[in-house]
Design a protein around this motif. Structure first.
Motif, short mmCIF file in Angstrom:
data_model
loop_
_atom_site.label_atom_id
_atom_site.label_comp_id
_atom_site.label_asym_id
_atom_site.label_seq_id
_atom_site.Cartn_x
_atom_site.Cartn_y
_atom_site.Cartn_z
N ALA A 173 0.70 -1.05 0.01
CA ALA A 173 -0.03 0.08 -0.16
C ALA A 173 0.95 1.04 0.04
O ALA A 173 2.17 1.11 0.30
N SER A 174 0.33 2.41 -0.38
CA SER A 174 1.10 3.40 -0.47
C SER A 174 0.09 4.78 0.26
O SER A 174 -1.08 4.56 -0.10
N ARG A 175 0.75 5.61 0.76
CA ARG A 175 0.31 7.04 1.06
C ARG A 175 1.18 7.79 0.13
O ARG A 175 2.20 8.25 0.22
N PHE A 176 0.36 8.61 -0.76
CA PHE A 176 0.81 9.72 -1.83
C PHE A 176 0.42 11.00 -1.15
O PHE A 176 -0.58 11.73 -0.88
N SER A 177 1.62 11.98 -1.18
CA SER A 177 1.46 13.33 -0.81
C SER A 177 1.10 13.98 -2.01
O SER A 177 1.66 13.63 -3.13
N ASP A 178 0.19 15.02 -2.22
CA ASP A 178 -0.23 15.93 -3.03
C ASP A 178 0.20 17.23 -3.13
O ASP A 178 -0.12 18.27 -3.92
N SER A 179 1.41 17.32 -2.49
CA SER A 179 2.27 18.74 -2.51
C SER A 179 3.59 18.42 -2.52
O SER A 179 4.28 17.77 -2.01
N GLY A 180 4.08 19.10 -3.45
CA GLY A 180 5.37 19.03 -3.83
C GLY A 180 5.85 20.08 -5.14
O GLY A 180 5.10 20.57 -5.69
N LYS A 181 7.31 20.14 -5.36
CA LYS A 181 7.85 21.04 -6.03
C LYS A 181 7.25 20.68 -7.50
O LYS A 181 7.09 21.49 -8.42
N TYR A 182 7.30 19.41 -7.92
CA TYR A 182 6.77 19.19 -9.40
C TYR A 182 5.15 18.66 -9.57
O TYR A 182 5.01 18.07 -10.63
N GLU A 183 4.66 18.80 -8.47
CA GLU A 183 3.07 18.48 -8.47
C GLU A 183 2.55 19.54 -9.30
O GLU A 183 2.94 20.64 -9.39
#
Length: 234
Positions: free
Chosen positions: A166-176
């Protein structure tokens, strides 16, 4: 009598696999052709350093507007870690640096923790969790991946394993919203798999794994896929 000094231990493997599927991404394998992979590990007491590499059927520079070069179609992973015992568990804390030749903003670092425990003489439970430490064009800082695996030795030749991830994905980042795209799912079942391994010779084994596809960060359903390989260990 004086104790003999402990010497470093070197081990490794060379593999051929029908496809290189990374973390259940069966819709777009890292290498959709036969992939050559290799690993090397040097350990001393509780510390170790390692290398793992694979061929790819793409390169990041070509996605970034440059001409494709065969020499850049590789993934190189450099690992350092510390192994320890905690009661009936054996654990590793490790750091992996992922390097893709020629790519811009593609070298990443992931910090992980892995534990294993023998349930009986033939069965072992493994668990791991890891997270990216900074933004790159294929992951955001804080993206976390976890697995749970059960291994069982059927006899002196055959072994099997079952794994879920399973994964937890961040939706905030420099390349988002740019190179990375738009993260549509923060939590995802990545895959489940069942595998078989057969010890063909002392140092040679053949493997098969059937992957039941889950979802990626874009909420795309991944297809089910079988992967086969042959490995030489030394």
């Amino acid at each position: 009598m004086a104790e003999e000094p402990i010497s470093p231990e070197l081990s490794g493997h060379i593999d051929l696999v029908s496809k290189y599927v990374s973390r259940g991404l069966t819709n777009n394998p890292e290498d959709n052709n036969i992939a050559l992979q290799a690993g090397l590990n040097l350990s001393y007491q509780n510390f170790y350093v390692g290398y793992w590499g694979s061929t790819l059927d793409y390169s990041f520079p070509e996605f970034q507007g440059e001409r494709r070069k065969r020499s850049e179609q590789f993934e190189h992973d450099f690992i350092v870690g510390y192994s320890h015992n905690f009661g009936q568990w054996t654990g590793d804390i490790w750091s992996a640096t992922y390097y893709y030749p020629g790519g811009k903003n593609t070298t990443s670092n992931e910090l992980g923790l892995s534990y294993s425990r023998a349930l009986n003489e033939k069965t072992q439970l493994n668990a791991s969790i890891s997270t990216y430490l900074y933004d790159v064009i294929y992951a955001n800082q804080g993206d976390t991946f976890s697995t749970l695996q059960l291994q069982h030795q059927l006899n002196d030749k055959w072994a099997t394993n079952i794994e879920v991830a399973a994964s937890r994905f961040s939706d905030s980042g420099k390349y988002e919203n740019n190179e990375l795209g738009v993260t549509a799912r923060n939590y995802a079942f990545r895959y489940a798999s069942v595998g078989l391994a057969y010890q063909l010779l002392n140092n040679v084994s053949v493997t098969g794994q059937y992957i039941l596809g889950g979802y990626d960060r874009y909420d795309d359903k991944q297809k089910d896929l079988g992967v086969f390989g042959i490995s030489y260990a030394f």
